[in-house]
Design a protein around this motif. Structure first.
Motif, short mmCIF file in Angstrom:
data_model
loop_
_atom_site.label_atom_id
_atom_site.label_comp_id
_atom_site.label_asym_id
_atom_site.label_seq_id
_atom_site.Cartn_x
_atom_site.Cartn_y
_atom_site.Cartn_z
N ASN A 88 9.45 1.56 13.81
CA ASN A 88 10.46 2.45 13.24
C ASN A 88 10.04 3.90 13.51
OD1 ASN A 88 12.19 3.95 11.69
ND2 ASN A 88 12.01 2.68 9.88
N ASP A 89 10.76 4.55 14.41
CA ASP A 89 10.42 5.94 14.72
C ASP A 89 11.24 6.94 13.90
OD1 ASP A 89 12.92 5.96 15.91
OD2 ASP A 89 12.22 6.67 17.85
N GLY A 90 12.01 6.42 12.97
CA GLY A 90 12.81 7.29 12.11
C GLY A 90 14.24 7.47 12.58
N THR A 91 14.54 6.93 13.76
CA THR A 91 15.92 6.99 14.26
C THR A 91 16.40 5.57 14.54
OG1 THR A 91 15.37 7.11 16.61
CG2 THR A 91 15.47 9.21 15.39
N LYS A 92 17.71 5.37 14.42
CA LYS A 92 18.25 4.04 14.67
C LYS A 92 18.07 3.64 16.13
CE LYS A 92 22.63 3.16 15.04
NZ LYS A 92 24.06 2.98 14.85
N SER A 93 18.43 4.53 17.04
CA SER A 93 18.36 4.17 18.46
C SER A 93 16.92 3.97 18.93
CB SER A 93 19.07 5.21 19.33
OG SER A 93 18.45 6.46 19.22
N GLY A 94 16.02 4.80 18.47
CA GLY A 94 14.61 4.65 18.85
C GLY A 94 14.02 3.36 18.31
N THR A 95 14.36 3.02 17.08
CA THR A 95 13.86 1.80 16.47
C THR A 95 14.41 0.57 17.18
OG1 THR A 95 13.62 2.92 14.34
CG2 THR A 95 13.68 0.51 14.30
N VAL A 96 15.71 0.59 17.53
CA VAL A 96 16.30 -0.52 18.28
C VAL A 96 15.63 -0.64 19.64
CG1 VAL A 96 18.40 -1.33 19.41
CG2 VAL A 96 18.50 -0.51 17.06
N ASP A 97 15.38 0.47 20.31
CA ASP A 97 14.70 0.44 21.60
C ASP A 97 13.30 -0.16 21.47
OD1 ASP A 97 16.90 1.64 22.77
OD2 ASP A 97 15.96 3.62 22.97
N ASN A 98 12.57 0.26 20.45
CA ASN A 98 11.22 -0.26 20.22
C ASN A 98 11.25 -1.76 19.93
OD1 ASN A 98 10.20 2.32 20.55
ND2 ASN A 98 10.04 2.73 18.37
N LEU A 99 12.18 -2.18 19.11
CA LEU A 99 12.31 -3.59 18.77
C LEU A 99 12.68 -4.42 19.99
CD1 LEU A 99 12.23 -5.76 16.58
CD2 LEU A 99 14.60 -5.20 16.06
N ALA A 100 13.61 -3.92 20.80
CA ALA A 100 14.02 -4.63 22.01
C ALA A 100 12.84 -4.77 22.97
CB ALA A 100 15.18 -3.90 22.68
N ALA A 101 12.06 -3.73 23.12
CA ALA A 101 10.90 -3.79 24.02
C ALA A 101 9.87 -4.80 23.52
CB ALA A 101 10.27 -2.40 24.15
N LEU A 102 9.62 -4.80 22.22
CA LEU A 102 8.67 -5.76 21.65
C LEU A 102 9.16 -7.19 21.85
CD1 LEU A 102 6.16 -6.47 19.96
CD2 LEU A 102 7.60 -6.24 17.93
N LEU A 103 10.44 -7.42 21.60
CA LEU A 103 10.98 -8.77 21.77
C LEU A 103 10.97 -9.21 23.23
CD1 LEU A 103 13.85 -8.66 19.15
CD2 LEU A 103 11.86 -10.17 19.11
N ARG A 104 11.19 -8.30 24.17
CA ARG A 104 11.09 -8.66 25.59
C ARG A 104 9.66 -9.10 25.92
NH1 ARG A 104 14.46 -4.19 26.31
NH2 ARG A 104 12.70 -2.87 26.83
N HIS A 105 8.69 -8.40 25.38
CA HIS A 105 7.28 -8.74 25.60
C HIS A 105 6.96 -10.11 24.98
CE1 HIS A 105 2.99 -8.19 26.10
NE2 HIS A 105 2.84 -8.50 24.83
N ILE A 106 7.39 -10.33 23.76
CA ILE A 106 7.14 -11.61 23.10
C ILE A 106 7.86 -12.74 23.83
CG2 ILE A 106 7.53 -12.93 20.98
CD1 ILE A 106 7.14 -10.30 19.43
N GLU A 107 9.08 -12.47 24.29
CA GLU A 107 9.84 -13.48 25.02
C GLU A 107 9.09 -13.89 26.30
OE1 GLU A 107 14.15 -14.16 27.22
OE2 GLU A 107 13.73 -12.22 26.30
N ALA A 108 8.56 -12.93 27.02
CA ALA A 108 7.83 -13.23 28.26
C ALA A 108 6.59 -14.07 27.95
CB ALA A 108 7.44 -11.94 28.97
N ALA A 109 5.86 -13.70 26.90
CA ALA A 109 4.66 -14.45 26.54
C ALA A 109 4.99 -15.84 26.02
CB ALA A 109 3.87 -13.67 25.47
N SER A 110 6.11 -15.98 25.33
CA SER A 110 6.45 -17.27 24.73
C SER A 110 7.02 -18.25 25.74
CB SER A 110 7.44 -17.08 23.58
OG SER A 110 8.74 -16.75 24.04
N ASP A 111 7.24 -17.81 26.97
CA ASP A 111 7.76 -18.68 28.02
C ASP A 111 6.73 -19.75 28.40
OD1 ASP A 111 9.84 -19.48 29.68
OD2 ASP A 111 9.12 -18.27 31.35
#
Length: 62
Positions: A7-30
């Protein structure tokens, strides 16, 4: 003090951060040795949803 590093204090930044984390987790969970296939599917759905939110937010800002 912000205890959530995603959470960087903005909605768009937080969504971007969450999306990036989930992409990383998705790749690892493959890897089926690391992650149950059912959990991988749930992670893929969450990652896709985060990307959709990101696209919606980007479209709304334009």
């Amino acid at each position: 003090m912000n205890l959530n590093p995603l959470n960087d204090g903005t909605k768009s930044g937080t969504v971007d951060n969450l999306a990036a984390l989930l992409r990383h987790i998705e790749a690892a969970s493959d890897d089926s040795e690391m992650c149950d296939p059912g959990l991988h599917l749930v992670i893929k759905v969450a990652s896709a949803t985060a990307r959709e939110l990101q696209a919606f937010d980007d479209k709304k800002e334009s």
